[in-house]
Design a protein around this motif. Structure first.
Motif, PDB file in Angstrom:
ATOM      1  N   LEU A  93       7.304  48.825  73.797  1.00 54.92           N
ATOM      2  CA  LEU A  93       6.639  49.160  72.535  1.00 54.92           C
ATOM      3  C   LEU A  93       5.229  48.579  72.512  1.00 54.92           C
ATOM      4  CD1 LEU A  93       6.610  50.346  69.673  1.00 54.92           C
ATOM      5  CD2 LEU A  93       7.676  48.228  68.886  1.00 54.92           C
ATOM      6  N   ASN A  94       5.075  47.369  72.988  1.00 60.16           N
ATOM      7  CA  ASN A  94       3.784  46.696  72.995  1.00 60.16           C
ATOM      8  C   ASN A  94       2.817  47.333  73.996  1.00 60.16           C
ATOM      9  OD1 ASN A  94       2.137  44.646  71.897  1.00 60.16           O
ATOM     10  ND2 ASN A  94       2.464  43.403  73.726  1.00 60.16           N
ATOM     11  N   LEU A  95       3.312  47.692  75.179  1.00 60.60           N
ATOM     12  CA  LEU A  95       2.454  48.229  76.237  1.00 60.60           C
ATOM     13  C   LEU A  95       2.191  49.727  76.103  1.00 60.60           C
ATOM     14  CD1 LEU A  95       3.960  46.355  79.326  1.00 60.60           C
ATOM     15  CD2 LEU A  95       1.798  45.881  78.165  1.00 60.60           C
ATOM     16  N   THR A  96       3.237  50.504  75.858  1.00 59.35           N
ATOM     17  CA  THR A  96       3.105  51.965  75.779  1.00 59.35           C
ATOM     18  C   THR A  96       3.987  52.510  74.646  1.00 59.35           C
ATOM     19  OG1 THR A  96       4.812  52.202  77.468  1.00 59.35           O
ATOM     20  CG2 THR A  96       2.533  52.363  78.225  1.00 59.35           C
ATOM     21  N   PRO A  97       3.488  52.471  73.437  1.00 58.14           N
ATOM     22  CA  PRO A  97       4.276  52.918  72.283  1.00 58.14           C
ATOM     23  C   PRO A  97       4.832  54.333  72.418  1.00 58.14           C
ATOM     24  CG  PRO A  97       2.208  51.940  71.561  1.00 58.14           C
ATOM     25  CD  PRO A  97       2.162  52.012  73.050  1.00 58.14           C
ATOM     26  N   THR A 108      20.007  52.663  51.660  1.00 60.69           N
ATOM     27  CA  THR A 108      19.661  53.045  50.296  1.00 60.69           C
ATOM     28  C   THR A 108      19.298  54.519  50.275  1.00 60.69           C
ATOM     29  OG1 THR A 108      18.185  52.590  48.439  1.00 60.69           O
ATOM     30  CG2 THR A 108      17.228  52.392  50.622  1.00 60.69           C
ATOM     31  N   ASN A 109      19.336  55.114  49.098  1.00 64.72           N
ATOM     32  CA  ASN A 109      18.845  56.474  48.901  1.00 64.72           C
ATOM     33  C   ASN A 109      17.541  56.472  48.111  1.00 64.72           C
ATOM     34  OD1 ASN A 109      20.879  57.978  50.245  1.00 64.72           O
ATOM     35  ND2 ASN A 109      22.259  57.615  48.533  1.00 64.72           N
ATOM     36  N   ASP A 110      17.012  55.285  47.831  1.00 69.28           N
ATOM     37  CA  ASP A 110      15.785  55.161  47.053  1.00 69.28           C
ATOM     38  C   ASP A 110      14.590  55.599  47.901  1.00 69.28           C
ATOM     39  OD1 ASP A 110      14.247  54.151  44.690  1.00 69.28           O
ATOM     40  OD2 ASP A 110      13.446  52.798  46.237  1.00 69.28           O
ATOM     41  N   ILE A 111      13.962  56.702  47.504  1.00 67.31           N
ATOM     42  CA  ILE A 111      12.873  57.295  48.282  1.00 67.31           C
ATOM     43  C   ILE A 111      11.716  56.312  48.453  1.00 67.31           C
ATOM     44  CG2 ILE A 111      11.163  59.156  48.340  1.00 67.31           C
ATOM     45  CD1 ILE A 111      13.232  60.902  46.883  1.00 67.31           C
ATOM     46  N   SER A 112      11.367  55.598  47.422  1.00 68.65           N
ATOM     47  CA  SER A 112      10.268  54.641  47.498  1.00 68.65           C
ATOM     48  C   SER A 112      10.541  53.548  48.537  1.00 68.65           C
ATOM     49  CB  SER A 112      10.036  54.021  46.113  1.00 68.65           C
ATOM     50  OG  SER A 112       9.052  53.038  46.178  1.00 68.65           O
ATOM     51  N   THR A 113      11.743  53.012  48.526  1.00 65.71           N
ATOM     52  CA  THR A 113      12.125  51.979  49.493  1.00 65.71           C
ATOM     53  C   THR A 113      12.083  52.528  50.917  1.00 65.71           C
ATOM     54  OG1 THR A 113      13.534  50.925  47.841  1.00 65.71           O
ATOM     55  CG2 THR A 113      13.952  50.352  50.143  1.00 65.71           C
ATOM     56  N   ILE A 114      12.583  53.738  51.095  1.00 63.72           N
ATOM     57  CA  ILE A 114      12.607  54.368  52.420  1.00 63.72           C
ATOM     58  C   ILE A 114      11.184  54.627  52.912  1.00 63.72           C
ATOM     59  CG2 ILE A 114      13.282  56.455  53.671  1.00 63.72           C
ATOM     60  CD1 ILE A 114      15.787  56.515  51.775  1.00 63.72           C
ATOM     61  N   LYS A 115      10.323  55.141  52.034  1.00 65.63           N
ATOM     62  CA  LYS A 115       8.928  55.399  52.430  1.00 65.63           C
ATOM     63  C   LYS A 115       8.194  54.097  52.772  1.00 65.63           C
ATOM     64  CE  LYS A 115       8.207  59.899  50.393  1.00 65.63           C
ATOM     65  NZ  LYS A 115       7.416  60.747  49.518  1.00 65.63           N
ATOM     66  N   ASN A 116       8.468  53.040  52.020  1.00 66.05           N
ATOM     67  CA  ASN A 116       7.860  51.739  52.325  1.00 66.05           C
ATOM     68  C   ASN A 116       8.326  51.226  53.677  1.00 66.05           C
ATOM     69  OD1 ASN A 116       6.299  51.579  50.017  1.00 66.05           O
ATOM     70  ND2 ASN A 116       7.865  50.492  48.856  1.00 66.05           N
ATOM     71  N   ARG A 117       9.575  51.475  53.984  1.00 69.63           N
ATOM     72  CA  ARG A 117      10.126  51.089  55.291  1.00 69.63           C
ATOM     73  C   ARG A 117       9.391  51.822  56.415  1.00 69.63           C
ATOM     74  NH1 ARG A 117      11.252  47.869  58.164  1.00 69.63           N
ATOM     75  NH2 ARG A 117      12.882  47.984  59.678  1.00 69.63           N
ATOM     76  N   LEU A 118       9.129  53.109  56.207  1.00 71.23           N
ATOM     77  CA  LEU A 118       8.392  53.901  57.194  1.00 71.23           C
ATOM     78  C   LEU A 118       6.972  53.354  57.387  1.00 71.23           C
ATOM     79  CD1 LEU A 118       8.061  56.316  59.084  1.00 71.23           C
ATOM     80  CD2 LEU A 118       7.557  57.732  57.074  1.00 71.23           C
ATOM     81  N   ILE A 119       6.315  52.995  56.304  1.00 70.32           N
ATOM     82  CA  ILE A 119       4.967  52.424  56.386  1.00 70.32           C
ATOM     83  C   ILE A 119       4.990  51.126  57.201  1.00 70.32           C
ATOM     84  CG2 ILE A 119       3.140  51.309  55.024  1.00 70.32           C
ATOM     85  CD1 ILE A 119       3.821  53.455  52.807  1.00 70.32           C
ATOM     86  N   GLU A 120       5.992  50.282  56.959  1.00 65.77           N
ATOM     87  CA  GLU A 120       6.132  49.025  57.706  1.00 65.77           C
ATOM     88  C   GLU A 120       6.320  49.293  59.199  1.00 65.77           C
ATOM     89  OE1 GLU A 120       6.248  45.451  57.057  1.00 65.77           O
ATOM     90  OE2 GLU A 120       4.980  46.348  55.522  1.00 65.77           O
ATOM     91  N   ILE A 121       7.221  50.189  59.528  1.00 60.05           N
ATOM     92  CA  ILE A 121       7.510  50.486  60.934  1.00 60.05           C
ATOM     93  C   ILE A 121       6.295  51.101  61.613  1.00 60.05           C
ATOM     94  CG2 ILE A 121       8.912  51.917  62.480  1.00 60.05           C
ATOM     95  CD1 ILE A 121      11.233  51.514  60.454  1.00 60.05           C
ATOM     96  N   ASN A 122       5.550  51.918  60.876  1.00 62.36           N
ATOM     97  CA  ASN A 122       4.361  52.565  61.426  1.00 62.36           C
ATOM     98  C   ASN A 122       3.294  51.548  61.845  1.00 62.36           C
ATOM     99  OD1 ASN A 122       2.091  55.179  60.533  1.00 62.36           O
ATOM    100  ND2 ASN A 122       3.597  55.211  62.175  1.00 62.36           N
ATOM    101  N   GLN A 125       4.710  50.906  65.389  1.00 57.97           N
ATOM    102  CA  GLN A 125       4.884  52.120  66.183  1.00 57.97           C
ATOM    103  C   GLN A 125       3.951  53.184  65.610  1.00 57.97           C
ATOM    104  OE1 GLN A 125       4.855  54.273  68.399  1.00 57.97           O
ATOM    105  NE2 GLN A 125       6.902  53.989  69.245  1.00 57.97           N
ATOM    106  N   PRO A 126       2.744  53.294  66.186  1.00 56.74           N
ATOM    107  CA  PRO A 126       1.759  54.220  65.630  1.00 56.74           C
ATOM    108  C   PRO A 126       2.089  55.695  65.843  1.00 56.74           C
ATOM    109  CG  PRO A 126       0.926  53.214  67.644  1.00 56.74           C
ATOM    110  CD  PRO A 126       2.226  52.555  67.340  1.00 56.74           C
ATOM    111  N   ILE A 127       3.034  55.988  66.721  1.00 57.07           N
ATOM    112  CA  ILE A 127       3.396  57.371  67.003  1.00 57.07           C
ATOM    113  C   ILE A 127       4.569  57.760  66.106  1.00 57.07           C
ATOM    114  CG2 ILE A 127       4.164  58.980  68.792  1.00 57.07           C
ATOM    115  CD1 ILE A 127       2.778  56.950  70.783  1.00 57.07           C
TER     116      ILE A 127
END
Length: 180
Positions: A93-97, A108-122, A125-127
């Protein structure tokens, strides 16, 4: 009965053919069989039904990754971001994402929480195509989403075949465990 007991009771029942089915590209049938067999027991568990279902799905994927000899790291923190599953590892992940895959199991099914999780992971992992989510319901979050109840474009039962497909296209020959 706990989630782990429910899962492993079903796995024990089907253990004689799980490895060969994965090797033959039939992991979707394995996942469908195990999920269907455990559905009623999971429904009757105490606690949050969504959380129980996603916890079960995550445990099943952990087991299948190990069984299929797919290299992965589980439940790690990388650059202050929690990751449920990272394939193959944080070094890649560090060398070749582009060669690393992150799978998240928000309980959870909370859309806001899920979207925030995606932002964190992004952040790590920029791809975006290499970030996959497993959810109880089909929610549009602009990333690959597998739905545990198998409704939608990407049924959960296809996830292992898709992981193997992802790895087959990568340059690390050690990742080409099963040719499908």
């Amino acid at each position: 009965m706990e989630i782990k007991e429910i899962l492993y009771k079903s796995i024990d029942k089907h253990s004689t053919y799980i490895v060969s089915d994965i090797a033959q590209g039939k992991s979707s049938e394995v996942i469908e069989t195990i999920c269907e067999e455990c559905k009623d027991l999971l429904e009757n568990l105490d606690g949050n039904k969504s959380e129980n279902l996603i916890t079960f799905a995550e445990a099943l994927i952990h087991y299948l990754l190990t069984t299929a000899l797919i290299p992965s790291q589980r439940k790690i923190t990388f650059n202050n971001v929690y990751v449920d599953i990272l394939i193959p590892d944080n070094k890649i992940l560090n060398l070749t994402p582009k060669d690393a895959l992150i799978i998240s199991f928000p309980k959870t099914n909370d859309i806001s929480t899920i979207k925030n999780r995606l932002i964190e992971i992004n952040k790590i992992q920029p791809i975006k195509e290499n970030i996959w989510f497993v959810l109880e319901k089909n929610i549009d979050i602009e990333t690959r989403t597998y739905v545990v109840n198998n409704n939608g474009d990407l049924p959960f039962s296809n996830i292992i075949n898709d992981i193997i497909g992802f790895l087959t296209n990568k340059k690390q020959s050690k990742l080409k465990i099963f040719k499908i």
